[in-house]
Motif scaffolding. Structure first.
Motif, PDB file in Angstrom:
ATOM      1  N   GLU A   1       1.006  -1.159  -0.072  1.00  0.00           N
ATOM      2  CA  GLU A   1       0.056   0.120  -0.136  1.00  0.00           C
ATOM      3  C   GLU A   1       0.956   1.352   0.040  1.00  0.00           C
ATOM      4  O   GLU A   1       0.435   2.527  -0.621  1.00  0.00           O
ATOM      5  N   LEU A   2       2.018   1.134   0.677  1.00  0.00           N
ATOM      6  CA  LEU A   2       3.176   2.491   0.562  1.00  0.00           C
ATOM      7  C   LEU A   2       3.593   2.474  -0.854  1.00  0.00           C
ATOM      8  O   LEU A   2       4.309   3.409  -0.928  1.00  0.00           O
ATOM      9  N   GLY A   3       3.358   1.670  -1.788  1.00  0.00           N
ATOM     10  CA  GLY A   3       3.937   1.736  -3.025  1.00  0.00           C
ATOM     11  C   GLY A   3       5.086   0.907  -3.448  1.00  0.00           C
ATOM     12  O   GLY A   3       5.717   0.878  -4.423  1.00  0.00           O
ATOM     13  N   LEU A   4       5.685  -0.068  -2.608  1.00  0.00           N
ATOM     14  CA  LEU A   4       6.926  -0.780  -2.819  1.00  0.00           C
ATOM     15  C   LEU A   4       6.279  -1.853  -3.619  1.00  0.00           C
ATOM     16  O   LEU A   4       5.355  -2.381  -3.604  1.00  0.00           O
ATOM     17  N   ASP A   5       7.267  -2.237  -4.650  1.00  0.00           N
ATOM     18  CA  ASP A   5       7.038  -3.454  -5.588  1.00  0.00           C
ATOM     19  C   ASP A   5       7.479  -4.618  -4.839  1.00  0.00           C
ATOM     20  O   ASP A   5       8.147  -4.644  -3.759  1.00  0.00           O
ATOM     21  N   LEU A   6       6.895  -5.877  -5.313  1.00  0.00           N
ATOM     22  CA  LEU A   6       7.071  -7.191  -4.458  1.00  0.00           C
ATOM     23  C   LEU A   6       8.632  -7.360  -4.276  1.00  0.00           C
ATOM     24  O   LEU A   6       8.988  -8.120  -3.062  1.00  0.00           O
ATOM     25  N   GLU A   7       9.372  -6.968  -5.194  1.00  0.00           N
ATOM     26  CA  GLU A   7      10.844  -7.471  -5.143  1.00  0.00           C
ATOM     27  C   GLU A   7      11.566  -6.456  -4.016  1.00  0.00           C
ATOM     28  O   GLU A   7      12.386  -7.007  -3.242  1.00  0.00           O
ATOM     29  N   ARG A   8      10.958  -5.234  -3.927  1.00  0.00           N
ATOM     30  CA  ARG A   8      11.801  -4.451  -2.880  1.00  0.00           C
ATOM     31  C   ARG A   8      11.141  -4.888  -1.472  1.00  0.00           C
ATOM     32  O   ARG A   8      11.734  -4.937  -0.554  1.00  0.00           O
ATOM     33  N   ILE A   9       9.775  -5.152  -1.607  1.00  0.00           N
ATOM     34  CA  ILE A   9       9.316  -5.859  -0.168  1.00  0.00           C
ATOM     35  C   ILE A   9       9.913  -7.256  -0.009  1.00  0.00           C
ATOM     36  O   ILE A   9      10.302  -7.244   1.224  1.00  0.00           O
ATOM     37  N   ARG A  10      10.282  -8.067  -0.794  1.00  0.00           N
ATOM     38  CA  ARG A  10      11.155  -9.226  -0.384  1.00  0.00           C
ATOM     39  C   ARG A  10      12.412  -8.632   0.125  1.00  0.00           C
ATOM     40  O   ARG A  10      12.701  -9.192   1.142  1.00  0.00           O
TER      41      ARG A  10
ATOM     42  N   ASP B   1      16.456  -9.250   3.322  1.00  0.00           N
ATOM     43  CA  ASP B   1      17.779  -8.985   3.109  1.00  0.00           C
ATOM     44  C   ASP B   1      18.308  -8.454   4.554  1.00  0.00           C
ATOM     45  O   ASP B   1      17.902  -7.198   4.618  1.00  0.00           O
ATOM     46  N   ALA B   2      19.374  -9.011   5.059  1.00  0.00           N
ATOM     47  CA  ALA B   2      19.819  -8.398   6.388  1.00  0.00           C
ATOM     48  C   ALA B   2      20.370  -7.237   6.031  1.00  0.00           C
ATOM     49  O   ALA B   2      20.662  -6.391   7.016  1.00  0.00           O
ATOM     50  N   THR B   3      21.005  -6.957   4.856  1.00  0.00           N
ATOM     51  CA  THR B   3      21.531  -5.719   4.724  1.00  0.00           C
ATOM     52  C   THR B   3      20.925  -4.627   4.231  1.00  0.00           C
ATOM     53  O   THR B   3      21.454  -3.437   4.060  1.00  0.00           O
ATOM     54  N   GLU B   4      19.715  -4.902   3.886  1.00  0.00           N
ATOM     55  CA  GLU B   4      18.775  -3.567   3.690  1.00  0.00           C
ATOM     56  C   GLU B   4      18.557  -2.891   4.589  1.00  0.00           C
ATOM     57  O   GLU B   4      18.219  -3.222   5.692  1.00  0.00           O
ATOM     58  N   ASP B   5      18.745  -1.508   4.210  1.00  0.00           N
ATOM     59  CA  ASP B   5      18.529  -0.326   5.222  1.00  0.00           C
ATOM     60  C   ASP B   5      17.022  -0.169   5.258  1.00  0.00           C
ATOM     61  O   ASP B   5      16.596   0.812   4.513  1.00  0.00           O
TER      62      ASP B   5
ATOM     63  N   LEU C   1      12.021   2.907   3.813  1.00  0.00           N
ATOM     64  CA  LEU C   1      10.755   3.379   4.187  1.00  0.00           C
ATOM     65  C   LEU C   1      10.684   4.933   4.188  1.00  0.00           C
ATOM     66  O   LEU C   1       9.633   5.541   3.882  1.00  0.00           O
ATOM     67  N   ARG C   2      11.718   5.683   4.657  1.00  0.00           N
ATOM     68  CA  ARG C   2      11.477   7.148   4.432  1.00  0.00           C
ATOM     69  C   ARG C   2      11.390   7.549   3.248  1.00  0.00           C
ATOM     70  O   ARG C   2      10.741   8.481   2.743  1.00  0.00           O
TER      71      ARG C   2
END
Length: 267
Positions: free
Chosen positions: A64-73, A78-82, A87-88
């Motif tokens: 709902e915030l607009g992230l695509d599915l790959e970014r959501i995954r 992904d432990a390295t994902e900031d 989200l900001r």
């Protein structure tokens, strides 16, 4: 987070209803590995546990915030994902969209008001721009007569985009044209002459501030300018006999462009 009280898990239908998504979406997220159910029935049907629903809830929120599915995954796995930075950034995009929607709502409100009232000016602003003899109820009366026509809709669209300065420009153009008509009549300009035809064209240009004016419609206006007491008084106040003279100018111009004034109809 959705509440799941069934210790044996929820079926895909119940989970979809609880989350406000489609069964097809849950099947797709399962097949792509984004959000898989932890349990299956003996018959192989999906069952979602409370932990599964927590992950699904996060998927729904991020989507709902607009992230695509790959970014959501990536955000979820992904432990390295900031995650805060991601989200900001998405929050900033949502804020921009909200601002655009607010601007759109303001524009729609103005359009509604223009359709209902004809002019988005106070009575005082109208008097200042169009003169003390101007009737501020005129646009309202016009809506009663013409509110169901395409021309009123075109007029309302233009009116919605105008403030006092834009309306002042419209009024100034109309005043200048009235002055030009009076001077042309004094100079003996004949209907059908090049100068007379140029005046008819200039009238169409000036009038287009309200809505596009065909030559046939212009002929109908010319008749109204002469026959209607209010319009006739206005033009004859510029020069005695100007309303009738201008009608002849318009009729002659129409003939020059293949329009028979006797057959002209509005629309």
């Amino acid at each position: 987070m959705p509440d799941a009280t069934d210790p044996d898990g929820l079926t895909v239908g119940r989970a979809a209803k609880l989350l406000g998504v489609t069964v097809r979406a849950l099947h797709h997220w399962d097949e792509t590995g984004l959000a898989r159910p932890s349990l299956r029935t003996a018959a192989g049907y999906r069952l979602y546990t409370a932990g599964d629903l927590e992950r699904l809830h996060r998927v729904v929120v991020y989507r709902e915030l607009g992230l695509d599915l790959e970014r959501i995954r990536a955000v979820l796995d992904d432990a390295t994902e900031d995650v805060p930075t991601a989200l900001r950034a998405q929050r900033d995009r949502v804020t921009e969209r909200i601002d655009r929607l607010r601007q759109l709502r303001t524009g729609l409100d103005r359009m509604i008001d223009a359709h209902e009232h004809g002019m988005l000016l106070t009575a005082g602003q109208q008097a200042e721009i169009f003169g003390p003899r101007w009737d501020p109820e005129g646009p309202v009366k016009a809506r009663r007569l013409y509110g169901d026509t395409a021309q009123w809709q075109q007029y309302a669209e233009r009116a919605a985009a105008r403030g006092p300065e834009e309306w002042q420009a419209v009024a100034d153009a109309a005043t200048a044209f009235d002055r030009a008509l009076g001077e042309a009549m004094d100079a003996g300009v004949e209907p059908g002459s090049p100068e007379g035809n140029r005046l008819a064209e200039r009238h169409r240009e000036v009038f287009s501030s309200y809505f596009p004016l065909t030559r046939e419609m212009q002929v109908c206006l010319g008749r109204m300018y002469e026959a209607d007491p209010g319009f006739a008084a206005h033009y004859d106040g510029v020069r005695p006999g100007l309303a009738a003279w201008f009608r002849h100018i318009v009729d002659a111009s129409a003939r020059a462009h293949g329009v028979d004034p006797d057959e002209a109809r509005w629309g």
